[in-house]
Design a protein around this motif. Sequence first.
Motif, PDB file in Angstrom:
ATOM      1  N   ARG A   1      33.846  31.583  38.377  1.00  0.00           N
ATOM      2  CA  ARG A   1      33.380  30.450  38.540  1.00  0.00           C
ATOM      3  C   ARG A   1      32.595  29.987  36.841  1.00  0.00           C
ATOM      4  O   ARG A   1      32.794  28.626  37.337  1.00  0.00           O
ATOM      5  CB  ARG A   1      31.968  30.488  39.609  1.00  0.00           C
TER       6      ARG A   1
ATOM      7  N   SER B   1      38.519  29.232  38.742  1.00  0.00           N
ATOM      8  CA  SER B   1      38.346  30.033  40.140  1.00  0.00           C
ATOM      9  C   SER B   1      39.689  29.641  40.697  1.00  0.00           C
ATOM     10  O   SER B   1      39.576  28.479  41.230  1.00  0.00           O
ATOM     11  CB  SER B   1      36.699  29.914  41.356  1.00  0.00           C
TER      12      SER B   1
ATOM     13  N   GLN C   1      32.483  37.397  40.077  1.00  0.00           N
ATOM     14  CA  GLN C   1      31.711  36.356  40.689  1.00  0.00           C
ATOM     15  C   GLN C   1      31.426  34.862  39.697  1.00  0.00           C
ATOM     16  O   GLN C   1      31.923  33.484  39.390  1.00  0.00           O
ATOM     17  CB  GLN C   1      31.018  35.650  41.396  1.00  0.00           C
TER      18      GLN C   1
ATOM     19  N   ILE D   1      27.842  32.378  44.376  1.00  0.00           N
ATOM     20  CA  ILE D   1      28.061  34.112  43.264  1.00  0.00           C
ATOM     21  C   ILE D   1      26.346  34.855  44.194  1.00  0.00           C
ATOM     22  O   ILE D   1      25.406  34.512  44.637  1.00  0.00           O
ATOM     23  CB  ILE D   1      27.024  33.665  42.567  1.00  0.00           C
TER      24      ILE D   1
END
Length: 395
Positions: free
Chosen positions: A62, A66, A58, A38
């Motif tokens: 996550r 993902s 992200q 990230i």
Amino acid sequence: MFNIKKILEEHGHEVIPFSIHSNKNVETEYSRYFVEPIGSRDATYFDEYKKTPKTIWQMVTRSVYSLEVKRAIKKEIADVKPDIVYTIHFVNKLSPSVLKGAKEMGVPVVSRLSDYFMLCPRFDFLRDKKICEDCLTCGYKSCVKNRCVKGSLAVSLIRVFSMKVHEWLHVYDNVDAFVTPSNFLKQKLVSNGYDAKKIHCIPTFTTSKTEVGEPAVGDYGLYFGRVDEEKGVETAVRAYEKMPDRVLKIMGNDDTDEGRKLKSYVKEHGLKNIEFLGYKTGADLEEVIKGARFTLIPSIWYDNLPNTALESFQYSKPVIASDIGSLPELVEDGVNGYLFEAGDAEQLREKIQLLDDDEKVAKMGAKSRSRLEERFAPEKHYSDLINLFDNLVKK
């Protein structure tokens, strides 16, 4: 992770890593399978992320699920064909899709748990410096209402949403066995619906980077580890504030909000007996431990078998610890240290004064070393772990 990798390799096993890219990573030929982190390869913690639209996306994927990570782990498994997958940590960095990807490849999956992320959105059952289990009794709405995660409504919502998605997808059904470092964590999981037969308590171990040498009775109390609110360092500072004739050394990254707050307090109150050493590793860290009289673990959260206890035992140091979480599994009150009520600086002060006797310190330190060798030795960890792996592979 590196300790486990090393001991497995010493016993003839091949260990292949899967992780995120980072500029701090050890070089490995398998980094071609790693996924981007990230933000940037320099960022590690939430506060270091630049909150761009890409980074926020992200963070969401996550945290929830993902597909990028799932594709990457499946690609590596297809190429290297491992016997088993052992996850050490994946939350917020890789996402539970790593479990699903591994399971779809037909490989047994074992997941080691180091905190309470499967039960508490904050991971630590802590709110306003007190233990809070409202999410277990009243539901995750408590987390959103109180903005428990990073003090943010948005981040709390994302975390709660991710936990609900994981429940809907039954992502943890992809795990064949869980490893917990403490019985406390195991019992928390079992009491909240997880299958006891799938949960195996295999405590962490530690190894020394220098010669352990003969035990020595030092002349200062030592706290070492993260200087964060949940670690209760403030309790130690308040205890030593009333004992100007005794020295407390605090070793760890003190460039945190809590660290800065405590350093300001010490300076403003002219506490000359409290010293901040900053972050140390390797031989430098171990020399400070060797010179301590005893060590302190004043956590106000359900600390889950901290390495600092094992490192203290390694150098025959008594440990004074809070009486919550896994800590009573480590410290037997009056035998290899003392327990005190979490957050109670006066009770901590009384326990510290009980270790004014050199003979008692040496005797308790010897008990600490024995405790390490009986329960937390590397060979014990390896034996328990490989037995679990063998049974799963055979099935």
